[in-house]
Design an enzyme around this catalytic site. Sequence first.
Site, mmCIF file in Angstrom:
data_model
loop_
_atom_site.group_PDB
_atom_site.id
_atom_site.type_symbol
_atom_site.label_atom_id
_atom_site.label_comp_id
_atom_site.label_asym_id
_atom_site.label_seq_id
_atom_site.Cartn_x
_atom_site.Cartn_y
_atom_site.Cartn_z
ATOM 1 N N ASN A 16 4.704 -7.266 -12.671
ATOM 2 C CA ASN A 16 4.552 -7.599 -11.254
ATOM 3 C C ASN A 16 4.325 -9.105 -11.075
ATOM 4 O O ASN A 16 5.020 -9.778 -10.315
ATOM 5 C CB ASN A 16 3.381 -6.831 -10.641
ATOM 6 C CG ASN A 16 3.585 -5.330 -10.682
ATOM 7 O OD1 ASN A 16 4.685 -4.854 -10.923
ATOM 8 N ND2 ASN A 16 2.524 -4.587 -10.448
ATOM 9 N N ASP A 17 3.333 -9.637 -11.789
ATOM 10 C CA ASP A 17 3.047 -11.068 -11.678
ATOM 11 C C ASP A 17 4.104 -11.921 -12.375
ATOM 12 O O ASP A 17 4.450 -13.006 -11.900
ATOM 13 C CB ASP A 17 1.662 -11.393 -12.240
ATOM 14 C CG ASP A 17 0.578 -11.352 -11.163
ATOM 15 O OD1 ASP A 17 0.879 -11.710 -10.011
ATOM 16 O OD2 ASP A 17 -0.556 -10.954 -11.475
ATOM 17 N N CYS A 57 2.895 -3.175 -18.904
ATOM 18 C CA CYS A 57 1.929 -2.467 -18.060
ATOM 19 C C CYS A 57 2.173 -2.701 -16.568
ATOM 20 O O CYS A 57 1.394 -2.256 -15.738
ATOM 21 C CB CYS A 57 0.495 -2.847 -18.416
ATOM 22 S SG CYS A 57 0.079 -4.565 -18.103
ATOM 23 N N HIS A 115 0.820 -1.204 0.000
ATOM 24 C CA HIS A 115 0.000 0.000 0.000
ATOM 25 C C HIS A 115 0.857 1.258 0.000
ATOM 26 O O HIS A 115 0.534 2.253 -0.653
ATOM 27 C CB HIS A 115 -0.916 0.010 1.229
ATOM 28 C CG HIS A 115 -2.102 -0.896 1.076
ATOM 29 N ND1 HIS A 115 -2.776 -1.424 2.141
ATOM 30 C CD2 HIS A 115 -2.724 -1.371 -0.026
ATOM 31 C CE1 HIS A 115 -3.775 -2.166 1.696
ATOM 32 N NE2 HIS A 115 -3.756 -2.156 0.397
ATOM 33 N N ARG A 170 4.421 -11.542 -4.584
ATOM 34 C CA ARG A 170 4.672 -10.115 -4.787
ATOM 35 C C ARG A 170 4.040 -9.231 -3.724
ATOM 36 O O ARG A 170 4.308 -8.025 -3.685
ATOM 37 C CB ARG A 170 4.182 -9.680 -6.170
ATOM 38 C CG ARG A 170 2.664 -9.626 -6.356
ATOM 39 C CD ARG A 170 2.353 -9.399 -7.826
ATOM 40 N NE ARG A 170 0.947 -9.206 -8.109
ATOM 41 C CZ ARG A 170 0.373 -8.023 -8.268
ATOM 42 N NH1 ARG A 170 1.066 -6.919 -8.145
ATOM 43 N NH2 ARG A 170 -0.919 -7.933 -8.541
#
Length: 552
Positions: free
Chosen positions: A433-434, A481, A183, A444
Site C-alpha cells: 500500500n505505502d 503484507c 473505509h 493512498r
Amino acid sequence: MLITGTGIGGGVAIGPVARMADPLPEPSAEPSRLDPATEADRANRALAAVGAELLERGRSAGGAAQQILEAQSLMAQDPTLAGGIAERVGQGATAERAVFEGFAGYREVLLGMGGYLAERAPDLDDVSQRVRAALAGVAAPGLPAPGHPFVLVAHDLSPADAASLDLDLVLAVVTAEGGPTSHTAILAREKALVAIVGAHDASSLVDGAEVVVDAANGTVVADPSAEELAAARVRIEQRAARADAPALPGALADGTPIPLLANLGSAAAAPEAAALGAEGVGLFRTEFLFLDAAEAPSVDAQQEQYTRLLAAFPGRKVVVRVLDAGADKPLAFLDASEEPNPALGLRGLRSLRVSEQILRDQLTALARADAATDARLEVMAPMVATVEETRYFTGLARELGIRVAGVMVETPAAALIADRILAVADFASIGTNDLTQYTMAADRLLGSVAGLQDPWHPAVLRLIGEVGTAGAVLGKPVGICGEAAADPLLAAVLVGLGATSLSMSPSALADVRASLAGITRDDAERMAKAALAADGAAEARAAAASERPASG
C-alpha cells in the site's frame, strides 16, 4: 455497458441495483427565530444523540467497523467542533446552519493537513448529515431497503452505513469514490463482500437494472447478456466451493510451499483467522493499543495482548509490526508537531526514535510474550529507508530479547538497496500500500488519485522484484503484507517476483490458495516477466492473465 473501478477481493455477484438516497440539502442561512440558548440546546442534544448512536452501532458491529465508528462518535463530541457551533448559534444562526458550517470548517482543516487526516474528511460529512437529520426529526440518509437482495450503488459509503450492511440482502457494493484503502474497501475485505470502489461512472446505473459485479476484474456489467450471466454464475459456484473446501497449506502446483498468513488489527480476530486457514500472522498492527490513549500503555498491558495473540498460533509464525504512528496519525505521547506533508514526515520508526522509551517498552513486552508462548515471533519496523535505520532497529530489538528482527519495505529507497538492508535484517516484509503510494506519488487515502494507487504498475512490480532477488541471493525471507497479496492473480505474480509468503485479510485466503495451487513456479515467473514488460497497470494485469495456464 461496462463500468470499471478498483475491485476488492476476487468475488462475483449478480443482482438488481438499489441506489442510496441523496444527502440532505444545505440548510438555509436565514437567521434563527429562536433564542440562542434554545438553538444551542438543540445542537448539543443532537450531537450527543448521534455520538451515542454511533458508539452503539460500533459495539454491535465489532471488528474494524467498531474502531471506525468509535472515531466518528468522538468527532460528534469534539469540544473544538462544539465550540465552533456554539459560536455560530450565538451569532444568530440556526442549529442546522451552525452544525453545517462547523463541520464544513473542520473538514477544510483536515483536508489541509493531508494524509490520514484528510481521508477522515468524508467521515465528518457523514456525522454532519446525521446531526442535521436528528435536528430535523427525519431519518439520516442511509441504506435503501427494496425488500429483496440487491447491489448497493452509492457515491460513497459512510463507515456507519458500511458497518450496518445486511449481508443477507447486500450482494455487492459499488461506489463512485474511494480507493483500495478507503473505509468501504477495508470493511468489504473484512466482511468478504464483493465490492468495486472508485467506479466514477457508477452514477449512470439506475434502480432495478441488473448488473454483474466482478471484483476480480474491477468491472460492473449493466444489462448483461445470457452468456455473461451464465459465466458469472459458474464463477460464483466455484468460489463457494473453494470457501467450503478444507484449508490446506498454501503451495504451488509443483509443491513449492507459499505460506498464507493473515493481516490482523487485534488479538480478538486471531481465532477466526485461524479457522479460515491462516497459517500464521504476516502483519499484526499494534496501533489499536495506542490510538486514542492519553499515554502509552504499560509493558504489562501490552504483554497481555501480545500473549493472547501468540497463544492463538502455537508453533506458527506471527509477525508483529511495532507502532506505526506519527504525524499523519498523531498520538498525544509522541512528537505532535505539525508538518506540511505528514506522509513524508516523522512517522513509523522515525517517530519512535524520537520517543525511544515507547519502542523499548513495546519490544520488552513482545519479548516477554514470546517467552511465555510457543509461537514463532518475528518483529518488524515500519517506514525504514536506510541501512542505518535497519541497524538501529535490529540492534535494539536483539538487545531487548527479540530473536527475529526485520523491516518493512515501504519506500523505494529501501527496495533499491534491499541487498544491503537484508544483509542486516533477518527478513523483509513489503507493504504494497505505502510502496505504491510513494512510488506513484499518489496519496493512498485519496480517492481523487485512486487510479494511480495500483500495485500492478510495472514500476511498483520492479521494486518488489528487487527485494525478491535480494532475498533469494542472501537466503532471507521476503513476505508481502499489503493488500496486493489478496488479489489472486497478483498473488501469483508476487511469487514470481520472489515473495516467499503472502499475508492478507483472512477472507481472501481461500481465493489466493486456489489461485496458487493452479500454477507452478515457472508459471509464476513467466507471469511476472510479462507484467514487468507492460507499460501500465491495466496492461500488466492483462499480460499476466494471458500467461496464466488455462488450468490455473
